[in-house]
Design an enzyme around this catalytic site. Structure first.
Site, PDB file in Angstrom:
ATOM      1  CB  VAL A 157       8.403   1.772  -2.873  1.00 43.85           C
ATOM      2  CG1 VAL A 157       9.184   0.694  -3.608  1.00 43.85           C
ATOM      3  CG2 VAL A 157       9.254   3.023  -2.719  1.00 43.85           C
ATOM      4  CB  THR A 202      -0.920   0.020   1.241  1.00 47.48           C
ATOM      5  OG1 THR A 202      -0.096  -0.196   2.400  1.00 47.48           O
ATOM      6  CG2 THR A 202      -1.974  -1.067   1.166  1.00 47.48           C
ATOM      7  N   GLY A 203       2.170   1.149   0.113  1.00 43.69           N
ATOM      8  CA  GLY A 203       3.041   2.328   0.174  1.00 43.69           C
ATOM      9  C   GLY A 203       3.359   2.885  -1.210  1.00 43.69           C
ATOM     10  N   GLY A 209      11.767  10.443  -1.478  1.00 42.47           N
ATOM     11  CA  GLY A 209      12.682   9.435  -0.950  1.00 42.47           C
ATOM     12  C   GLY A 209      12.294   9.026   0.459  1.00 42.47           C
ATOM     13  CB  CYS A 249      16.679   5.591  -3.957  1.00 44.98           C
ATOM     14  SG  CYS A 249      16.671   6.601  -2.471  1.00 44.98           S
ATOM     15  NE  ARG A 266      -1.283   1.319   9.806  1.00 42.90           N
ATOM     16  CZ  ARG A 266      -0.115   0.934  10.300  1.00 42.90           C
ATOM     17  NH1 ARG A 266      -0.008   0.626  11.568  1.00 42.90           N
ATOM     18  NH2 ARG A 266       0.959   0.856   9.540  1.00 42.90           N
ATOM     19  CG  HIS A 293      16.881  10.702  -5.209  1.00 37.25           C
ATOM     20  ND1 HIS A 293      15.868  11.419  -4.619  1.00 37.25           N
ATOM     21  CD2 HIS A 293      17.071   9.605  -4.417  1.00 37.25           C
ATOM     22  CE1 HIS A 293      15.455  10.787  -3.531  1.00 37.25           C
ATOM     23  NE2 HIS A 293      16.158   9.695  -3.390  1.00 37.25           N
ATOM     24  NE  ARG A 300      14.766  14.161   2.016  1.00 37.93           N
ATOM     25  CZ  ARG A 300      14.760  12.851   1.771  1.00 37.93           C
ATOM     26  NH1 ARG A 300      14.826  12.391   0.524  1.00 37.93           N
ATOM     27  NH2 ARG A 300      14.703  11.967   2.748  1.00 37.93           N
TER      28      ARG A 300
HETATM   29  P1  A2P Z   1       0.143   0.200   5.745  1.00 44.12           P
HETATM   30  O1  A2P Z   1      -0.330   1.041   4.581  1.00 44.12           O
HETATM   31  O2  A2P Z   1      -0.850  -0.860   6.128  1.00 44.12           O
HETATM   32  O3  A2P Z   1       0.650   1.011   6.906  1.00 44.12           O
HETATM   33  P2  A2P Z   1       5.555   4.160   2.698  1.00 44.12           P
HETATM   34  O4  A2P Z   1       7.025   3.862   2.589  1.00 44.12           O
HETATM   35  O5  A2P Z   1       4.994   4.811   1.471  1.00 44.12           O
HETATM   36  O6  A2P Z   1       5.232   4.884   3.967  1.00 44.12           O
HETATM   37  O7  A2P Z   1       4.813   2.678   2.806  1.00 44.12           O
HETATM   38  C1  A2P Z   1       5.108   1.754   3.819  1.00 44.12           C
HETATM   39  C2  A2P Z   1       4.460   0.403   3.510  1.00 44.12           C
HETATM   40  O8  A2P Z   1       4.879  -0.543   4.502  1.00 44.12           O
HETATM   41  C3  A2P Z   1       2.939   0.393   3.570  1.00 44.12           C
HETATM   42  O9  A2P Z   1       2.438  -0.553   2.655  1.00 44.12           O
HETATM   43  C4  A2P Z   1       2.673  -0.048   5.006  1.00 44.12           C
HETATM   44  O10 A2P Z   1       1.409  -0.652   5.196  1.00 44.12           O
HETATM   45  C5  A2P Z   1       3.741  -1.083   5.174  1.00 44.12           C
HETATM   46  N1  A2P Z   1       4.075  -1.290   6.590  1.00 44.12           N
HETATM   47  C6  A2P Z   1       4.567  -0.398   7.457  1.00 44.12           C
HETATM   48  N2  A2P Z   1       4.741  -0.952   8.679  1.00 44.12           N
HETATM   49  C7  A2P Z   1       4.335  -2.255   8.559  1.00 44.12           C
HETATM   50  C8  A2P Z   1       4.256  -3.367   9.469  1.00 44.12           C
HETATM   51  N3  A2P Z   1       4.639  -3.271  10.732  1.00 44.12           N
HETATM   52  N4  A2P Z   1       3.767  -4.531   8.989  1.00 44.12           N
HETATM   53  C9  A2P Z   1       3.375  -4.654   7.695  1.00 44.12           C
HETATM   54  N5  A2P Z   1       3.430  -3.643   6.797  1.00 44.12           N
HETATM   55  C10 A2P Z   1       3.897  -2.459   7.235  1.00 44.12           C
END
Ligand code: A2P
Length: 348
Positions: free
Chosen positions: A13, A10-11, A158, A127, A40, A252, A245
């Protein structure tokens, strides 16, 4: 069938990884992708109909490949579990990069490192380091690299989605303080929240990224040194890194002053740069022009004014694509092409 888990789907990347896995021409055939994120996000339906699974005990079973981009502590805890269950993990965090049993791979630069996957984990480089490896490998093969002074201009993205959000939120309030931006001795920044970046970034430049390490350098700067040495297999390479930054969302830029054993011929340098896969020569590349593009751009290629063995070059790349998601997906493709993966098939 090749089953691929994307942990952190979901992030910023992770979203790019999902798109690339499905869209790349000549990618992984007969592919099944399972998006995984924190509890979540469990049950959320993503673009394309895939449903997010929670990262919880049992979810690691049955994968050929697990791509991680969910932060260092998640990788530290969960990469070994996926590897033990039979997957090859491709990890985008810094958790495993300097482990001697973990190859650190840039797809175009050192793919043969994939022959030695001791722990079942492959690391994706930082990166900023990633994008300069392409031109530096091309030039190293021609002239023999000995010294590198690298100064980065790194985008807010980044630091993930939150890094871009913080930059965007600062623009309006600072636009109301234009006089103070011109001559306010820092007054413009009063009350502007800066939690992700070290200082307010909009209309500004912040020469600090990450946490403090030895000798006044940051961890981001030491990554540039240590990872460059490992990827290029040049343990003695002298690197002088400075990471900055800048108020750019994605893309970058890195100014490199590279010194070689042999005297540099500019025409030959341009020829080897143009011939190297994954990069283009573009005279004045800017990050906004390369945001959303796969290629790394190399411009401002100049011989040093005082040293005939030294070249200056300016390298620009999309930190979310070649700097992160694209290279992890390229590594996954290489694992399939080389017949390395097969845990899920063996377990089935
Ligand atoms: P979630 O969206 O459920 O928090 P970014 O680098 O853009 O902030 O994205 C971080 C990614 O890593 C998201 O998909 C986030 O999910 C996931 N993530 C962060 N912490 C955890 C965790 N403890 N367990 C599983 N996924 C995680």
């Amino acid at each position: 069938m090749t089953r691929v888990a994307v942990v952190g789907a979901t992030g910023a990347v992770g979203t790019a990884m999902l798109r690339l896995l499905h869209e790349r021409e000549g990618g992984i055939p007969d592919l099944e992708v399972v998006p995984i994120a924190s509890a979540r996000s469990a049950g959320r339906e993503l673009h394309g109909g895939l449903v997010v699974q929670a990262l919880e005990e049992g979810v690691q079973e049955g994968f050929d490949i697990a791509i991680f981009s969910a932060g260092g502590s998640t990788s530290k805890a969960w990469a070994p579990k996926f590897a033990q269950a039979g997957a090859v993990v491709v990890d985008n965090s810094s958790a495993w990069r300097m482990d001697d049993d973990v190859p650190l791979v840039v797809a175009e630069v050192n793919p043969d490192a994939l022959d030695r996957i001791g722990k079942g984990i492959v690391a994706n480089p930082n990166c900023t380091t990633m994008q300069i490896m392409l031109p530096l490998k091309a030039l190293h093969d021609a002239f023999g690299l000995t010294d590198l002074v690298a100064t980065s201009f790194q985008a807010a993205g980044g630091a993930g989605q939150k890094g871009m959000d913080e930059l965007a939120d600062q623009v309006e309030p600072l636009m109301q303080r234009r006089d103070d931006l011109v001559a306010g001795k820092g007054k413009a920044l009063e009350g502007i929240a800066a939690e992700v970046h070290a200082k307010p970034l909009a209309f500004n430049v912040v020469p600090w990224l990450g946490s403090e390490k030895d000798g006044g350098y940051t961890d981001e700067e030491l990554k540039l040194m240590n990872e460059s040495r490992k990827i290029l297999d040049l343990p003695e390479l002298r690197v002088s890194p400075t990471c900055v930054r800048v108020p750019v969302f994605v893309g970058h830029s890195v100014q490199c002053r590279a010194t070689f054993r042999r005297e540099v011929d500019l025409d030959e340098a341009l020829r080897v740069l143009e011939a190297f896969p994954g990069e283009v020569v573009h005279n004045v590349p800017t990050p906004v022009e390369y945001a959303g593009r796969d290629e790394v751009a190399v411009g401002r290629v100049r011989k040093d004014l005082s040293d005939p063995k030294t070249l200056n070059l300016f390298v620009v790349g999309d930190n979310l694509l070649k700097g992160a998601a694209l290279n992890t997906v390229q590594i996954a493709e290489l694992l399939v092409q080389r017949g390395v993966v097969g845990g899920a098939r063996a377990a089935a």
